[in-house]
Design a protein around this motif. Structure first.
Motif, PDB file in Angstrom:
ATOM      1  N   GLU A 268       9.391  -2.151  -8.537  1.00 53.64           N
ATOM      2  CA  GLU A 268       9.738  -1.523  -7.268  1.00 53.64           C
ATOM      3  C   GLU A 268       8.753  -0.407  -6.976  1.00 53.64           C
ATOM      4  O   GLU A 268       8.059   0.077  -7.870  1.00 53.64           O
ATOM      5  CB  GLU A 268      11.127  -0.875  -7.383  1.00 53.64           C
ATOM      6  N   MET A 269       8.762   0.045  -5.734  1.00 58.95           N
ATOM      7  CA  MET A 269       7.999   1.249  -5.374  1.00 58.95           C
ATOM      8  C   MET A 269       8.551   2.408  -6.225  1.00 58.95           C
ATOM      9  O   MET A 269       9.769   2.591  -6.303  1.00 58.95           O
ATOM     10  CB  MET A 269       8.219   1.520  -3.885  1.00 58.95           C
ATOM     11  N   PRO A 270       7.707   3.212  -6.869  1.00 63.15           N
ATOM     12  CA  PRO A 270       8.219   4.318  -7.689  1.00 63.15           C
ATOM     13  C   PRO A 270       8.978   5.352  -6.852  1.00 63.15           C
ATOM     14  O   PRO A 270       8.806   5.405  -5.626  1.00 63.15           O
ATOM     15  CB  PRO A 270       6.938   4.949  -8.259  1.00 63.15           C
ATOM     16  N   ASP A 271       9.781   6.146  -7.520  1.00 63.14           N
ATOM     17  CA  ASP A 271      10.493   7.235  -6.856  1.00 63.14           C
ATOM     18  C   ASP A 271       9.449   8.166  -6.219  1.00 63.14           C
ATOM     19  O   ASP A 271       8.614   8.739  -6.935  1.00 63.14           O
ATOM     20  CB  ASP A 271      11.312   7.984  -7.931  1.00 63.14           C
ATOM     21  N   PRO A 272       9.472   8.329  -4.894  1.00 68.05           N
ATOM     22  CA  PRO A 272       8.432   9.148  -4.259  1.00 68.05           C
ATOM     23  C   PRO A 272       8.475  10.619  -4.671  1.00 68.05           C
ATOM     24  O   PRO A 272       7.482  11.334  -4.519  1.00 68.05           O
ATOM     25  CB  PRO A 272       8.700   8.984  -2.751  1.00 68.05           C
ATOM     26  N   ALA A 273       9.617  11.067  -5.217  1.00 63.11           N
ATOM     27  CA  ALA A 273       9.675  12.453  -5.695  1.00 63.11           C
ATOM     28  C   ALA A 273       8.973  12.598  -7.055  1.00 63.11           C
ATOM     29  O   ALA A 273       8.659  13.704  -7.474  1.00 63.11           O
ATOM     30  CB  ALA A 273      11.130  12.907  -5.807  1.00 63.11           C
ATOM     31  N   HIS A 274       8.763  11.462  -7.726  1.00 62.32           N
ATOM     32  CA  HIS A 274       8.106  11.498  -9.041  1.00 62.32           C
ATOM     33  C   HIS A 274       7.088  10.362  -9.130  1.00 62.32           C
ATOM     34  O   HIS A 274       7.263   9.424  -9.919  1.00 62.32           O
ATOM     35  CB  HIS A 274       9.152  11.364 -10.161  1.00 62.32           C
ATOM     36  N   PRO A 275       6.040  10.414  -8.317  1.00 61.01           N
ATOM     37  CA  PRO A 275       5.057   9.333  -8.351  1.00 61.01           C
ATOM     38  C   PRO A 275       4.292   9.335  -9.670  1.00 61.01           C
ATOM     39  O   PRO A 275       4.158  10.387 -10.310  1.00 61.01           O
ATOM     40  CB  PRO A 275       4.129   9.656  -7.172  1.00 61.01           C
ATOM     41  N   PRO A 276       3.774   8.178 -10.085  1.00 63.92           N
ATOM     42  CA  PRO A 276       3.014   8.141 -11.332  1.00 63.92           C
ATOM     43  C   PRO A 276       1.749   8.994 -11.222  1.00 63.92           C
ATOM     44  O   PRO A 276       1.172   9.103 -10.134  1.00 63.92           O
ATOM     45  CB  PRO A 276       2.627   6.666 -11.480  1.00 63.92           C
ATOM     46  N   GLY A 277       1.321   9.587 -12.326  1.00 65.09           N
ATOM     47  CA  GLY A 277       0.052  10.324 -12.323  1.00 65.09           C
ATOM     48  C   GLY A 277      -1.111   9.354 -12.275  1.00 65.09           C
ATOM     49  O   GLY A 277      -0.939   8.150 -12.493  1.00 65.09           O
ATOM     50  N   GLY A 278      -2.295   9.866 -11.990  1.00 64.53           N
ATOM     51  CA  GLY A 278      -3.453   8.985 -11.852  1.00 64.53           C
ATOM     52  C   GLY A 278      -3.337   8.201 -10.561  1.00 64.53           C
ATOM     53  O   GLY A 278      -2.913   8.740  -9.536  1.00 64.53           O
ATOM     54  N   CYS A 279      -3.674   6.929 -10.592  1.00 67.09           N
ATOM     55  CA  CYS A 279      -3.514   6.087  -9.399  1.00 67.09           C
ATOM     56  C   CYS A 279      -2.029   5.805  -9.205  1.00 67.09           C
ATOM     57  O   CYS A 279      -1.368   5.276 -10.105  1.00 67.09           O
ATOM     58  CB  CYS A 279      -4.283   4.777  -9.568  1.00 67.09           C
ATOM     59  N   ALA A 280      -1.497   6.152  -8.026  1.00 66.64           N
ATOM     60  CA  ALA A 280      -0.058   6.008  -7.785  1.00 66.64           C
ATOM     61  C   ALA A 280       0.380   4.545  -7.797  1.00 66.64           C
ATOM     62  O   ALA A 280       1.556   4.249  -7.968  1.00 66.64           O
ATOM     63  CB  ALA A 280       0.302   6.650  -6.454  1.00 66.64           C
ATOM     64  N   PHE A 281      -0.574   3.625  -7.657  1.00 69.47           N
ATOM     65  CA  PHE A 281      -0.226   2.196  -7.615  1.00 69.47           C
ATOM     66  C   PHE A 281      -0.233   1.567  -9.008  1.00 69.47           C
ATOM     67  O   PHE A 281       0.110   0.407  -9.182  1.00 69.47           O
ATOM     68  CB  PHE A 281      -1.223   1.473  -6.689  1.00 69.47           C
ATOM     69  N   ARG A 282      -0.596   2.318 -10.030  1.00 73.44           N
ATOM     70  CA  ARG A 282      -0.877   1.702 -11.338  1.00 73.44           C
ATOM     71  C   ARG A 282       0.328   1.026 -11.971  1.00 73.44           C
ATOM     72  O   ARG A 282       0.185   0.063 -12.712  1.00 73.44           O
ATOM     73  CB  ARG A 282      -1.492   2.720 -12.294  1.00 73.44           C
TER      74      ARG A 282
END
Ligand code: SF4
Length: 320
Positions: A268-282
């Motif tokens: 799923e799309m990650p929680d926008p309040a806690h996006p992944p570090g680095g490339c957000a799409f990773r």
């Protein structure tokens, strides 16, 4: 000629229960006079917030919006009200946008009254002209919105948006609430108006086949950022960013002999309040490598096989 609109490093943030949401996270692009930029991405990618922020219907946390050479982020409320003559919006829900108690003539003519344009007779003439422009009969002015179909109501909303002869129209999912058969009529109307009036448009939609019909350029958004932007035909023909490739793999190629292999996104799309570090799409990227977690790739000109360089944000694409 200078662009009509320049958006530079725009940020919009919301406080939500889970933390701060960076709905628009450093977006920049320009829009030429008479150009249509399609903005696409999944629900929650920030495209509608971007559209509203351009018009300052939501306040940016940082960044600059230059419209026709003027930095509108510095305008006070009164200055912005005056500026909105040139910048109008059409939303997804044509019924919600129209006051059901008012007659269509009042609805379409209201911006003229608010901005004190003309007298009663000239405003009535302008309303008749606008109704004709969007393909509605003259007697529509005397009727109420509920007497019209969804497609006709969207035509009323478009007529109202055009009343003050804006130079920029932000169309936010303008056909998503309509039946497929009606969608193409409204799309054709917008394309026709753009050609006749020289309108510039930011056309926001989750539906790539709709965007393809109207746009000169396309910006693909993911988690508040543009991950790829370029000429519509080039992006549709050979998307470069892994997210753009996955999105476009679901849309049939204009040339039926060039079938695309469907790329299914993981998770799923990650929680926008806690996006992944680095490339957000990773976390969903089928091509992710260890370096994708280490740093976020910049949106920059990249080499594309068999096509001119294009702006994309991916470590795997070589800088042009
Ligand atoms: Fe995928 Fe890495 Fe490119 Fe991000 S930078 S799109 S994770 S390959």
């Amino acid at each position: 000629m200078s662009p009509l609109l320049e958006v530079r490093d725009l940020h919009v943030r919301y406080e939500a229960r889970g933390g701060t949401i960076r709905a628009v996270d450093g977006v920049g692009f320009s829009l030429a006079r008479g150009e249509v930029l399609g903005v696409v991405g999944e629900s929650g990618c920030g495209k509608s917030t971007l559209g509203r922020a351009i018009l300052r219907l939501v306040e940016p946390a940082a960044g600059t919006i230059v419209f026709d050479g003027e930095d509108i982020t510095r305008l006070d409320r009164r200055g912005m009200v005056a500026r909105r003559r040139d910048m109008q919006v059409v939303f997804q829900d044509p019924f919600g946008a129209l006051n059901p108690r008012h007659r269509v003539g009042e609805i379409v003519g209201e911006p003229l009254v608010v901005h004190r344009v003309g007298d009663r007779a000239s405003r009535a003439a302008r309303v008749a002209e606008l109704l004709e422009l969007v393909g509605l009969p003259p007697d529509a002015a005397r009727r109420h919105p509920h007497e019209f179909s969804g497609g006709q109501r969207q035509r009323i909303a478009i007529a109202r948006a055009l009343a003050l002869e804006p130079r920029l129209l932000v169309a936010d999912e303008p056909v998503s609430a309509l039946d497929v058969s009606i969608q193409s009529q409204v799309i054709n109307l917008l394309s026709d108006l753009r050609a006749r009036l020289g309108l510039s448009m930011v056309f926001i939609s989750h539906d790539l086949s709709v965007v393809r019909h109207v746009s000169d350029r396309i910006a693909v958004m993911y988690l508040g950022r543009i991950v790829e932007i370029g000429a519509a035909a080039e992006v549709f023909d050979a998307p470069a960013h892994p997210y753009a490739r996955a999105l476009l793999s679901a849309v049939p190629h204009v040339d039926p002999s060039r079938r695309r292999d469907r790329i299914l996104l993981q998770g799923e799309m990650p929680d926008p309040a806690h996006p992944p570090g680095g490339c957000a799409f990773r976390t969903r990227c089928p091509a992710a490598e260890p370096r994708c977690a280490a740093s976020a790739p910049a949106l920059a000109a990249r080499r594309i096989a068999g096509a001119p360089p294009r702006e994309a944000a991916c470590h795997l694409l070589e800088a042009a």
